[in-house]
Enzyme design. Structure first.
Site, PDB file in Angstrom:
ATOM      1  N   SER A 122      71.131 -29.383  -6.726  1.00 18.78           N
ATOM      2  CA  SER A 122      71.078 -30.827  -6.907  1.00 18.78           C
ATOM      3  C   SER A 122      72.154 -31.284  -7.908  1.00 18.78           C
ATOM      4  O   SER A 122      73.334 -31.020  -7.696  1.00 18.78           O
ATOM      5  CB  SER A 122      69.663 -31.241  -7.323  1.00 18.78           C
ATOM      6  N   ASP A 176      65.458 -33.541   3.202  1.00 20.89           N
ATOM      7  CA  ASP A 176      65.631 -33.892   1.784  1.00 20.89           C
ATOM      8  C   ASP A 176      65.534 -35.413   1.593  1.00 20.89           C
ATOM      9  O   ASP A 176      66.380 -36.148   2.103  1.00 20.89           O
ATOM     10  CB  ASP A 176      66.999 -33.385   1.300  1.00 20.89           C
ATOM     11  N   HIS A 210      63.657 -31.460  -0.782  1.00 23.01           N
ATOM     12  CA  HIS A 210      64.615 -31.276  -1.888  1.00 23.01           C
ATOM     13  C   HIS A 210      64.208 -30.040  -2.684  1.00 23.01           C
ATOM     14  O   HIS A 210      63.704 -30.125  -3.801  1.00 23.01           O
ATOM     15  CB  HIS A 210      64.641 -32.524  -2.776  1.00 23.01           C
TER      16      HIS A 210
END
Length: 231
Positions: A122, A176, A210
């Site tokens: 991320s 995600d 995610h």
């Protein structure tokens, strides 16, 4: 760890996974927003290679605009998570310099740049992409999970000349909700204008949000085995 870590603040309390044999390579892995290096040190220990040192530093705690200015671990400020969101250019560049200092510390301790992989998840993956592409030292490659390329409009011009040879493994969950997979695909497209296109792998995982998954970690292990063989 030999060498003076005091001059490299990110190293003083970084989570590390030592190699079982003589360490001839290093993976520096950067966590996501609000996390610490410990969770990724644990994850990487499940796919560890005996001659590789894994270093997972912790981001400083700063107010994050995206989260109503709450103070949390963050490599730089985030205003939004879309390709056209405003970006904290000064913060991104400062964070990249701190990671480059960590890379140079490992080089001084005997691990050459071409035996160092930079990675992250991320926001950490975003910083790893920006840092490796602008680094004056030719690294082995990048592991970029569920992320994007910060300051993407500055590329390919902002990239260091040696960046074209970087190997990049980019992975993304197809469901995600935080960093949509479309953003990941646009990033892969952009990366192919910066490095040799065949050096960019973009893998997506159905049903994954995610987060990481076992198949992704297996892909990371295979990528590292190829890039960082025993010497």
């Amino acid at each position: 760890m030999c060498g003076n870590t005091m001059s490299v603040p990110l190293l003083t309390d970084a989570a590390t996974v030592s190699g079982a044999e003589r360490e001839t390579a290093a993976v520096i892995f950067l966590h996501g927003l609000g996390d610490t290096g410990h969770s990724w040190a644990d994850a990487l220990s499940t796919i560890r290679l005996p001659h590789v040192k894994y270093i997972c530093p912790h981001a400083p705690r700063i107010p994050v605009t995206l989260n109503m200015k709450m103070v949390m671990p963050s490599w730089f400020d985030l205003m939004g998570l879309s390709p056209d969101a405003p970006e904290d250019e000064a913060g991104i560049k400062k964070a990249a310099e701190n990671i480059k200092a960590l890379i140079e510390h490992e080089m001084k301790n005997g691990i050459p740049a071409n035996r160092i992989v930079l990675g992250g998840f991320s926001q950490g993956g975003a910083l790893s992409l920006y840092t490796a592409l602008t680094c004056p030292h030719p690294l082995a490659g990048i592991v970029a999970l569920s992320c994007w390329l910060p300051l993407h409009r500055n590329f390919p011009q902002a990239a260091n000349g040696s960046a074209k040879d970087l190997a990049i493994l980019q992975c993304h969950g197809e469901l995600d909700p935080m960093v949509p997979v479309r953003f990941g695909a646009l990033t892969a497209e952009k990366l192919r204008t910066v490095v040799t296109p065949a050096r960019v792998q973009f893998k997506t995982y159905p049903g994954v949000m995610h987060s990481s998954c076992p198949q992704e970690m297996a892909a990371v292990k295979e990528f590292l085995e190829k890039l960082l063989p025993p010497v």
